[in-house]
Design a protein around this motif. Structure first.
Motif, PDB file in Angstrom:
ATOM      1  N   GLY A  12      33.394  36.541 -14.080  1.00  0.00           N
ATOM      2  CA  GLY A  12      32.071  36.292 -14.365  1.00  0.00           C
ATOM      3  C   GLY A  12      31.608  34.826 -14.086  1.00  0.00           C
ATOM      4  N   SER A  13      30.603  34.569 -14.688  1.00  0.00           N
ATOM      5  CA  SER A  13      29.983  33.308 -14.423  1.00  0.00           C
ATOM      6  C   SER A  13      29.429  32.673 -15.826  1.00  0.00           C
ATOM      7  CB  SER A  13      28.772  33.345 -13.477  1.00  0.00           C
ATOM      8  OG  SER A  13      29.142  33.823 -12.118  1.00  0.00           O
ATOM      9  N   GLY A  44      27.382  31.265 -18.544  1.00  0.00           N
ATOM     10  CA  GLY A  44      25.964  31.592 -18.896  1.00  0.00           C
ATOM     11  C   GLY A  44      25.497  32.851 -18.462  1.00  0.00           C
ATOM     12  N   SER A  45      26.036  33.540 -17.698  1.00  0.00           N
ATOM     13  CA  SER A  45      25.814  34.938 -17.165  1.00  0.00           C
ATOM     14  C   SER A  45      26.392  36.281 -18.090  1.00  0.00           C
ATOM     15  CB  SER A  45      25.947  35.188 -15.846  1.00  0.00           C
ATOM     16  OG  SER A  45      25.095  34.318 -15.054  1.00  0.00           O
ATOM     17  N   GLY A  46      27.771  36.266 -18.120  1.00  0.00           N
ATOM     18  CA  GLY A  46      28.437  37.247 -18.727  1.00  0.00           C
ATOM     19  C   GLY A  46      29.742  37.370 -18.250  1.00  0.00           C
ATOM     20  N   TRP A  47      30.550  38.540 -18.672  1.00  0.00           N
ATOM     21  CA  TRP A  47      31.875  38.576 -18.182  1.00  0.00           C
ATOM     22  C   TRP A  47      32.190  39.975 -17.956  1.00  0.00           C
ATOM     23  CZ3 TRP A  47      33.441  33.963 -16.925  1.00  0.00           C
ATOM     24  CH2 TRP A  47      32.865  33.001 -17.613  1.00  0.00           C
ATOM     25  N   ARG A  70      35.769  31.696 -10.532  1.00  0.00           N
ATOM     26  CA  ARG A  70      35.159  32.597 -11.377  1.00  0.00           C
ATOM     27  C   ARG A  70      36.184  33.584 -12.219  1.00  0.00           C
ATOM     28  NH1 ARG A  70      30.351  34.535  -7.681  1.00  0.00           N
ATOM     29  NH2 ARG A  70      30.996  36.428  -8.682  1.00  0.00           N
TER      30      ARG A  70
END
Length: 191
Positions: free
Chosen positions: A33-34, A36-39, A84
């Motif tokens: 993931g990234s 701030g974006s999600g997993w 990541r």
């Protein structure tokens, strides 16, 4: 009804560790993931590959990982920059308190890193069939299990049928019913 002669303890939490700090990645359970974006969970890694001076990790779904292992075939694995990728390992977080699950405010996380996954007692989770489990055993814990049933009553005990994770994925791929075993629900934890 319980014949265990040991203290049942929650399995060790699953703590994300940056993949850059791990040399051998093949077969490791990973999170991608990234911040701030999600997993994304329930993935497996293959050995690192390099393109110039940049390291990448081939990432497979668990179903593809077990198919490749069982059948000795190569499967498509997208390359994810190693920055990541996080390894999901049992451990205790440094300087972090793991709270009991309470209100949503108790479960808030930061988006910079994947959250720590605290095992939940299977008796407190609905919809267990297919879920990833850990079992409390006298000398620690047994991981890599999947629930093959919902809870049922057997001679006064509440139990689940469980199987090895590789057999769970083989079942979906080949139709070969896995060998399951009965485990009392108070010994099982959802990961």
């Amino acid at each position: 009804m319980h014949d265990e002669k040991f203290t049942v303890r929650s399995p060790i939490p699953l703590v994300p560790s940056p993949a850059v700090s791990v040399d051998e990645l093949r077969g490791e359970r990973v999170i991608v993931g990234s911040p701030g974006s999600g997993w994304r969970y329930d993935l497996r890694a293959d050995d690192k590959v390099f393109r110039g001076d940049q390291a990448f990790v081939p990432i497979l779904t668990e179903a593809d990982f077990y198919r490749a292992e069982d059948e000795g075939v190569e499967v498509f694995a997208p390359l994810v920059p190693i920055e990541r990728v996080w390894i999901e390992q049992p451990g205790f977080p440094e300087n972090k308190i793991i709270h009991d699950i309470g209100t949503v405010l108790d479960r808030l996380v930061r988006l910079e890193t994947p959250p720590i996954r605290r095992p939940m007692p299977a008796s407190e989770v609905a919809g267990l069939n297919g879920r990833r489990l850990a079992q409390s055993i006298p000398d620690g814990e047994r991981r890599g299990l999947r629930a093959a049933s919902e809870p049922y009553e057997d001679r006064g005990d509440i139990c689940l049928r469980v199987c090895e994770e590789a057999a769970w994925y083989r079942w979906s791929r080949t139709g070969e019913t896995p060998r399951t075993e009965k485990v009392e629900i108070h010994l099982l934890w959802v990961e």
